[in-house]
Design a protein around this motif. Structure first.
Motif, PDB file in Angstrom:
ATOM      1  N   VAL A  25      12.710   3.796  -5.295  1.00 10.15           N
ATOM      2  CA  VAL A  25      11.304   4.039  -4.932  1.00 10.15           C
ATOM      3  C   VAL A  25      10.934   5.498  -5.244  1.00 10.15           C
ATOM      4  CG1 VAL A  25       9.701   4.061  -2.974  1.00 10.15           C
ATOM      5  CG2 VAL A  25      11.496   2.346  -3.086  1.00 10.15           C
ATOM      6  N   PRO A  26       9.732   5.763  -5.801  1.00 14.42           N
ATOM      7  CA  PRO A  26       9.302   7.149  -6.033  1.00 14.42           C
ATOM      8  C   PRO A  26       9.266   7.944  -4.725  1.00 14.42           C
ATOM      9  CG  PRO A  26       7.827   5.617  -7.155  1.00 14.42           C
ATOM     10  CD  PRO A  26       8.740   4.791  -6.312  1.00 14.42           C
ATOM     11  N   VAL A  27       9.556   9.261  -4.799  1.00 17.53           N
ATOM     12  CA  VAL A  27       9.712  10.099  -3.600  1.00 17.53           C
ATOM     13  C   VAL A  27       8.534  10.004  -2.613  1.00 17.53           C
ATOM     14  CG1 VAL A  27      10.040  12.456  -2.759  1.00 17.53           C
ATOM     15  CG2 VAL A  27      11.245  11.678  -4.803  1.00 17.53           C
ATOM     16  N   PRO A  28       7.274  10.214  -3.062  1.00 21.23           N
ATOM     17  CA  PRO A  28       6.188  10.193  -2.067  1.00 21.23           C
ATOM     18  C   PRO A  28       6.024   8.839  -1.391  1.00 21.23           C
ATOM     19  CG  PRO A  28       5.308  10.498  -4.284  1.00 21.23           C
ATOM     20  CD  PRO A  28       6.781  10.541  -4.404  1.00 21.23           C
ATOM     21  N   VAL A  29       6.283   7.760  -2.143  1.00 17.78           N
ATOM     22  CA  VAL A  29       6.177   6.406  -1.566  1.00 17.78           C
ATOM     23  C   VAL A  29       7.310   6.199  -0.552  1.00 17.78           C
ATOM     24  CG1 VAL A  29       6.181   3.935  -2.059  1.00 17.78           C
ATOM     25  CG2 VAL A  29       5.053   5.506  -3.614  1.00 17.78           C
ATOM     26  N   ALA A  30       8.495   6.751  -0.850  1.00 19.07           N
ATOM     27  CA  ALA A  30       9.626   6.639   0.086  1.00 19.07           C
ATOM     28  C   ALA A  30       9.279   7.322   1.401  1.00 19.07           C
ATOM     29  CB  ALA A  30      10.882   7.274  -0.524  1.00 19.07           C
ATOM     30  N   VAL A  31       8.646   8.498   1.332  1.00 17.76           N
ATOM     31  CA  VAL A  31       8.292   9.246   2.539  1.00 17.76           C
ATOM     32  C   VAL A  31       7.256   8.463   3.360  1.00 17.76           C
ATOM     33  CG1 VAL A  31       7.291  11.386   3.438  1.00 17.76           C
ATOM     34  CG2 VAL A  31       8.731  11.452   1.407  1.00 17.76           C
ATOM     35  N   GLY A  32       6.162   8.040   2.687  1.00 12.86           N
ATOM     36  CA  GLY A  32       5.076   7.345   3.385  1.00 12.86           C
ATOM     37  C   GLY A  32       5.512   6.009   3.957  1.00 12.86           C
ATOM     38  N   THR A  33       6.299   5.255   3.179  1.00 12.22           N
ATOM     39  CA  THR A  33       6.739   3.922   3.615  1.00 12.22           C
ATOM     40  C   THR A  33       7.747   4.032   4.758  1.00 12.22           C
ATOM     41  OG1 THR A  33       6.448   3.211   1.343  1.00 12.22           O
ATOM     42  CG2 THR A  33       7.628   1.705   2.790  1.00 12.22           C
ATOM     43  N   ASP A  34       8.614   5.036   4.673  1.00 10.14           N
ATOM     44  CA  ASP A  34       9.585   5.284   5.735  1.00 10.14           C
ATOM     45  C   ASP A  34       8.862   5.493   7.068  1.00 10.14           C
ATOM     46  OD1 ASP A  34      12.088   6.088   6.952  1.00 10.14           O
ATOM     47  OD2 ASP A  34      11.362   8.142   6.819  1.00 10.14           O
ATOM     48  N   LEU A  35       7.830   6.319   7.041  1.00  6.30           N
ATOM     49  CA  LEU A  35       7.075   6.601   8.271  1.00  6.30           C
ATOM     50  C   LEU A  35       6.349   5.354   8.771  1.00  6.30           C
ATOM     51  CD1 LEU A  35       5.702  10.065   7.145  1.00  6.30           C
ATOM     52  CD2 LEU A  35       7.202   9.678   9.094  1.00  6.30           C
ATOM     53  N   PHE A  36       5.767   4.585   7.823  1.00  5.12           N
ATOM     54  CA  PHE A  36       5.026   3.374   8.184  1.00  5.12           C
ATOM     55  C   PHE A  36       5.921   2.383   8.921  1.00  5.12           C
ATOM     56  CE2 PHE A  36       4.255  -1.054   6.723  1.00  5.12           C
ATOM     57  CZ  PHE A  36       3.115  -1.319   7.462  1.00  5.12           C
ATOM     58  N   GLU A  37       7.125   2.208   8.398  1.00  2.00           N
ATOM     59  CA  GLU A  37       7.981   1.204   9.035  1.00  2.00           C
ATOM     60  C   GLU A  37       8.603   1.716  10.334  1.00  2.00           C
ATOM     61  OE1 GLU A  37      11.440   0.023   8.855  1.00  2.00           O
ATOM     62  OE2 GLU A  37      12.323   1.904   8.251  1.00  2.00           O
ATOM     63  N   ILE A  38       8.704   3.051  10.481  1.00  2.00           N
ATOM     64  CA  ILE A  38       9.180   3.610  11.759  1.00  2.00           C
ATOM     65  C   ILE A  38       8.154   3.331  12.865  1.00  2.00           C
ATOM     66  CG2 ILE A  38       9.693   5.739  13.027  1.00  2.00           C
ATOM     67  CD1 ILE A  38      10.943   6.849  10.508  1.00  2.00           C
TER      68      ILE A  38
END
Lengths: 54, 351
Positions: B222-235
Motif C-alpha cells: 500500500v502507498p505510504v499516505p494510504v497506509a497511514v490514513g487506513t491504519d487510523l481508520f481501522e483503529i
C-alpha cells in the motif's frame, strides 16, 4: 474476564465509549476553530511576524 | 507510594494534580505523534503501569486513548483523501479478533498475577527494539515513521516494494482484492497482517501503527499516505471495540482518558504544523533515543516494583515522562528557531 468474548450490549460501557467519541469530535472542531482564531496572533507573538507555518 | 496520588476528590475520581499531569503528558505525546507520525501510545501504558494502575486499566485506558486519537486523526486524513475504506473494512475483522485475543491474554495473566510484569517486559523489548531501529535509521540518514515529504506525492508515483510484489505473486489464495494505487492482493494476507498487529494492540494497549504501517507497506504494497490514513481508520473501529470490551471489565478510566485526549489533540496539531517547518529526519535520532530511554525506564520501574522500592519506581516514571518532554521540547525549539530564521531572511530580503 479471561477467554475470548463476543461483545454484549452494555449501555453503561456504550456511554463510556460514546463520551470519548464525543470528546474527540468536540476537540477536533474546537481546536480547529481555536487554531483559525488565535493561530496568526500566536505566530506573531512567537516568531515576531506572520511566518508561513504551513 | 505512587498509588496514593491516584485517587482524590477531583474530576472523574482523579485528583487535580493527576488531571494536570495527564493533560500535560497528553500534550507531549500529541506533539510527538503529530510530528513523527507514530509513538502516540508507546509511553502511555508503561507510565500508567508505573503509576500502579492495574494492568487491565493501564492497557484498557491506553487503548481508549488510542481510539480517541485515531478518531481525530482519521477526520483529518479523510479530508486529505488518504483512507482506503475497502482495505480498512477487510482489516477491521482480523484486527478485532487479534485485539480480543490480546485482551483475553491480559486478563488470563492478570488472574495469575503476572500481567503487569509480562507487559512491562514486552514493553522493554518493544521500546528497545523499535528505538534501536529508529536510531540506526536516523544515524544512517534513513526513515522510520512517516516521511512527510513522500506523503505529499501522488499515489501513482509510489513504487511497490520488491517484497510486497513477491508476496502478491506468491500468495494468490482467493478472494483477491484490488486496492488503491492499483494493488492486487489476497484478502488472507491482509487478514493475517491485521490479526498479528491486533494481538499486539490488545495486549499492550497501543495503536500498533509502528508495526501495522510497515506491514501494510511491505507485505501488502500500500502507498505510504494510504497506509497511514487506513491504519487510523481501522483503529477507530477495532480500537473502539477493544475499548468497549476493556470497558465492560472496568478497564477504561475516564479520569485518565479525558485529560490525556484533551492535551494530545492540541499537541498533535502543533506537532503536525511543525512538520511543515522542520525535517523530521533531522531530529529523529532524539526520538529513537527517547524510545531507548523509555525501554530502560520501564525496566527500572519493573525492578523497583519487584523489589518494592518506591524510589526506583519513581525514577522509572520520571525517565519515561522526562524523555518524552525533552524530545517534544526539541521539536518545538527547532521549529520556533527555524521560523525565526525564515522570518529574518524574509525581512532582510524585503529590505
Amino acid at each position: 474476564m479471561a477467554g475470548l468474548e463476543i461483545p454484549t450490549w452494555d449501555p453503561e460501557t456504550a456511554l463510556l465509549i460514546g463520551a470519548i467519541l464525543f470528546e474527540a469530535f468536540v476537540l477536533y472542531v474546537g481546536y480547529g476553530g481555536l487554531e483559525r482564531l488565535v493561530g496568526p496572533h500566536l505566530m506573531r507573538l512567537v516568531v515576531g511576524g506572520d511566518a508561513s507555518a504551513r | 507510594m505512587l498509588g496514593s496520588l491516584l485517587s482524590g476528590p477531583g474530576f472523574l475520581g482523579t485528583s487535580p494534580e493527576m488531571l494536570a499531569l495527564f493533560a500535560g503528558f497528553g500534550l507531549v505525546v500529541g506533539v510527538l505523534f503529530g510530528f513523527f507520525g507514530m509513538g502516540g501510545s508507546f509511553l502511555v501504558t508503561p507510565a500508567l503501569l508505573m503509576l500502579d494502575y492495574p494492568a487491565p486499566v493501564a492497557v484498557g485506558s491506553g487503548m481508549a486513548f488510542v481510539f480517541g486519537t485515531a478518531v481525530i486523526a482519521t477526520l483529518k486524513h479523510h479530508d486529505l483523501g488518504q483512507v482506503d475504506y475497502k482495505l480498512g473494512v477487510i482489516m477491521i475483522t482480523g484486527t478485532t479478533i487479534g485485539i480480543e485475543a490480546g485482551r483475553a491474554s491480559v486478563y488470563y495473566l492478570e488472574s495469575l498475577g503476572l500481567a503487569g510484569g509480562v507487559i512491562s517486559v514486552a514493553y522493554v523489548v518493544l521500546l528497545g527494539g523499535v528505538g534501536a531501529m529508529v536510531t540506526r535509521d536516523a544515524l544512517n540518514g534513513g526513515g522510520g515513521g512517516v516521511d512527510h515529504e513522500t506523503a505529499d506525492k501522488d499515489l501513482d508515483e509510489y513504487e511497490i516494494p520488491e517484497i510486497a510484489k513477491k508476496i502478491q505473486q506468491t500468495v494468490r489464495i482467493p478472494p483477491m482484492v484490488t486496492l488503491r494505487g492499483d494493488v492486487r492482493v489476497s484478502a488472507w494476507v491482509i487478514t493475517a497482517v491485521a490479526f498479528a498487529t491486533g494481538v499486539l494492540s490488545g495486549f499492550l494497549g497501543v495503536g500498533g501503527g509502528f508495526i501495522r504501517m510497515p506491514a501494510m507497506i511491505y507485505a501488502i504494497g500500500v502507498p505510504v499516505p494510504v497506509a497511514v490514513g487506513t491504519d487510523l481508520f481501522e483503529i477507530v473501529f477495532s480500537g473502539g471495540l477493544g475499548s468497549y470490551l476493556y470497558g465492560q471489565g472496568g478497564g477504561v478510566n475516564l479520569g485518565i482518558v479525558v485529560p490525556l485526549l484533551f492535551g494530545s489533540a492540541l499537541g498533535a496539531r502543533v506537532g503536525s504544523a511543525a512538520t511543515a517547518v522542520v525535517d523530521a529526519d533531522e531530529i529523529k535520532v532524539y526520538f529513537g533515543g527517547m524510545l531507548l530511554v523509555g525501554s530502560v525506564a520501564v525496566g527500572i520501574g519493573e525492578v523497583g516494583s519487584y523489589l518494592g522500592n518506591a524510589t526506583l519506581e519513581l525514577l522509572g516514571l520520571v525517565l519515561v515522562i522526562g524523555a518524552a518532554v525533552v524530545v517534544a521540547f526539541a521539536v518545538l525549539y527547532t521549529t520556533v528557531t527555524s521560523l525565526r530564521v525564515t522570518r529574518q531572511q524574509q525581512t532582510s530580503t524585503a529590505d
